[in-house]
Scaffold this motif. Structure first.
Motif, mmCIF file in Angstrom:
data_model
loop_
_atom_site.group_PDB
_atom_site.id
_atom_site.type_symbol
_atom_site.label_atom_id
_atom_site.label_comp_id
_atom_site.label_asym_id
_atom_site.label_seq_id
_atom_site.Cartn_x
_atom_site.Cartn_y
_atom_site.Cartn_z
ATOM 1 N N GLY A 126 0.771 -1.234 0.000
ATOM 2 C CA GLY A 126 0.000 0.000 0.000
ATOM 3 C C GLY A 126 0.803 1.285 0.000
ATOM 4 N N GLY A 127 2.132 1.169 0.007
ATOM 5 C CA GLY A 127 2.960 2.372 -0.009
ATOM 6 C C GLY A 127 2.868 3.133 1.303
ATOM 7 N N PRO A 128 3.416 4.351 1.323
ATOM 8 C CA PRO A 128 3.392 5.144 2.548
ATOM 9 C C PRO A 128 1.960 5.430 3.007
ATOM 10 C CG PRO A 128 4.834 6.145 0.905
ATOM 11 C CD PRO A 128 4.095 5.037 0.219
ATOM 12 N N MET A 129 1.777 5.499 4.325
ATOM 13 C CA MET A 129 0.472 5.890 4.868
ATOM 14 C C MET A 129 0.188 7.338 4.528
ATOM 15 S SD MET A 129 0.336 4.351 8.727
ATOM 16 C CE MET A 129 0.069 2.608 9.007
ATOM 17 N N ASP A 130 -1.090 7.663 4.392
ATOM 18 C CA ASP A 130 -1.449 9.066 4.272
ATOM 19 C C ASP A 130 -1.495 9.659 5.688
ATOM 20 O OD1 ASP A 130 -4.033 8.589 5.430
ATOM 21 O OD2 ASP A 130 -4.906 8.248 3.451
#
Length: 183
Positions: free
Chosen positions: A125-129
């Motif tokens: 999911g990549g970096p968290m927002d």
């Protein structure tokens, strides 16, 4: 709670020997025992040391068979919930989100990741927002999950020191005794 025997814990750890670790230069057993060793060196309590050793147990054949289709961190958390308790289960479940959190909040962290970890970050999911990161950081065990993540990232050295299985078993036995449950 279905407690794990000391002998069964040793068998589980030894059963990880030779299992590949996603393109990393160590096998699953070495990675598990290096992560635990780093946890001890980092001053972790016994329960966190055991969780560190077992953070990837969801990749073990028997655990995958019990929880088909779940990502390894969630399969491992389900296993840990039954055998170790809720704290260990949450920390194990969150070692992947902790990577996403660190990438989002620590500018130097991404450079520490191995190629395999960078590749898996995309799938995860990549970096968290900002909203996800704030929710993660607000959890009372977030610091433990972040510590585990950092030990996880550092535990990929084929020549690095490991926690001996006997020491891990003794650590686990102290956890069982502290919880007042029979082994």
């Amino acid at each position: 709670m279905n407690t794990l025997t000391s002998d069964r814990l040793a068998e589980l750890i030894d059963g990880l020997a030779g299992l590949p670790y996603g393109g990393e230069p160590v096998d699953q057993r070495t990675h598990a025992l290096q992560t635990a060793r780093l946890a001890v060196a980092g001053g972790a309590d016994d329960e966190l040391v055991v969780a560190a050793a077992l953070h990837d147990i969801g990749r073990a054949k028997q655990v995958r068979a019990e929880h088909p289709g779940l990502p390894h961190e969630l399969a491992g958390a389900e296993w840990a919930r039954r055998h170790l308790g809720e704290r260990a289960a949450w920390i194990i479940a969150q070692h992947v989100p902790a990577k996403r959190y660190l990438v989002a909040t620590d500018p130097a962290y991404h450079a520490l990741l191995s190629r395999a970890s960078i590749a898996s970050l995309k799938v995860q999911g990549g970096p968290m927002d900002a909203t996800e990161a704030a929710a993660f950081a607000a959890h009372p065990l977030a610091e433990d999950a972040v510590s585990l993540r950092r030990w996880d990232d550092a535990a990929k050295d084929p020549q690095g020191p490991v926690l001996e299985t006997a020491e891990l078993v003794a650590t686990y036995e102290r956890c069982v005794a502290a919880a007042g449950r029979p082994e």
